[in-house]
Design an enzyme around this catalytic site. Structure first.
Site: not given
Length: 283
Positions: A32, A56, A134, A148, A152
Site C-alpha cells: 500500500t 489511507d 513498532s 512517537y 509505539k
C-alpha cells in the site's frame, strides 16, 4: 512455500525493503502507498507478483474494503506487515496535542485497523502471521520523541494482547522493534515540532542536532532487517518480539534494567497495598 503478503507503506524505508526482499524470495506482495506515482513505481518491481493499492490507513472503512478486495482478487493473505507510520520529534510540552493525536491516528489506529481487517480471514482459515513495525522506542522511551514512543508503546500493548487471543487459531503475532536504520525516518519522514520553550534548549538541541547528523549513517541495514523478517516467517514458533539492531538491543536492555531496578527497590511498598492475609490457626 510462496506466501501472499500485505505490507502497508512500501514507498520507502523498511516497508520497501521488506517488500523487495519478499518479492526476490518469490512471494506475492500487495503493497500500500498514498500516491499513484508510488503505486506505479512499486508494480514495476515485479510485473506478476507486485500489486499496489492506494490506501489511507486512517480510514477504517477504506482499510476493511481494501483487505476484502485483496482476499478476493489476489488471494488469501498469509502475512500482514503493518508498517505504515511516521516519526514525530519534539519535547512533550512543545508538541501540540493535535499533533499527538495525529501521531496515534497513523501509528496506532492505522495499524490496528489493518490488523482488525485481516483477522477474520486468518481466523477462518486457522492460520496466518500478523507483524507490525513498532520501534525500540516501543520498549524504551527517549527524550524528544514522547509522542512517537507513546504511540509505539500503545501498539506493543495491543499486539501482545492480540497474540494471546489468536494463538488458539494458529495465528502468530510479532512486534518488530527496529533500532536506527538507514531509511528516511530521521529525514523526510520525520515531522519536527517548532521550538518554543528555551528552558529545553540544553537538553533537546543536542539531541535534535545529533539525530539530523546521524541520518544516512545509522548502523542498521534495511536489507538485513528484511532478511531477518523473512527468516521468522519460515519458523514454526516466531517470536512475539523481534528486536532488530545492536543499538536496539543495548537501549531496550537498559530500559528493562531500569524497570527491574524500580521493581526491586520498591518491592516492599508494592506488596504493602494488598489486603493483609488472614492468619489461620488449627485447633
Amino acid at each position: 512455500m510462496n506466501k501472499i503478503l500485505l505490507i502497508t507503506g512500501v514507498s520507502s524505508g523498511l516497508g520497501r525493503a521488506f517488500a523487495t526482499a519478499a518479492l526476490d524470495a518469490g512471494h506475492t506482495v500487495v503493497g500500500t502507498v498514498r500516491k499513484e506515482a508510488d503505486a506505479a513505481a512499486f508494480t514495476v518491481l515485479h510485473p506478476e507478483h507486485a500489486h499496489a493499492r492506494i490506501l489511507d490507513v486512517t480510514d477504517d472503512a477504506e482499510v476493511r474494503a481494501a483487505v476484502d478486495e485483496v482476499e478476493q482478487s489476489v488471494g488469501p493473505i498469509d502475512v500482514l506487515v503493518a508498517n505504515a507510520g511516521y516519526g514525530l520529534e519534539g519535547t512533550f510540552e512543545e508538541t501540540p496535542l493535535s499533533d499527538l493525536r495525529a501521531q496515534f491516528d497513523v501509528n496506532v489506529f492505522g495499524a490496528a485497523a489493518t490488523v482488525h481487517a485481516v483477522l477474520p480471514h486468518m481466523r477462518a482459515r486457522r492460520r496466518g502471521h500478523v507483524l507490525a513495525v513498532s520501534s525500540m522506542g516501543g520498549l524504551a522511551s527517549f527524550p524528544g520523541v514522547s509522542a512517537y514512543c507513546g504511540s509505539k508503546y500503545a501498539l506493543e500493548g495491543i499486539l501482545e494482547a492480540i497474540g494471546k487471543e489468536v494463538a488458539p487459531f494458529n495465528i502468530h503475532v510479532t512486534a518488530i522493534e527496529p533500532g536506527s536504520f538507514r531509511t528516511d525516518w530521521a529525514g523526510r519522514s520525520m515531522i519536527r515540532t517548532p521550538r518554543t520553550i528555551p528552558d529545553y534548549d540544553d537538553l533537546f538541541e543536542p539531541i535534535r542536532a545529533a539525530r539530523q547528523q546521524a541520518s544516512g549513517r545509522q548502523l542498521g541495514d534495511p536489507a538485513r532487517a528484511a532478511a531477518a523478517v523473512l527468516h521468522i516467517l519460515d519458523t514454526p514458533n516466531p517470536p512475539a518480539h523481534l528486536v532488530l539492531g545492536s543499538d536496539a538491543l543495548r537501549l531496550i536492555r537498559a530500559g528493562r534494567n531500569a524497570v527491574d531496578h524500580d521493581l526491586n527497590i520498591w518491592e516492599d511498598l508494592a506488596r504493602s497495598t494488598d489486603f493483609p492475609q488472614e492468619s489461620t490457626t488449627s485447633g
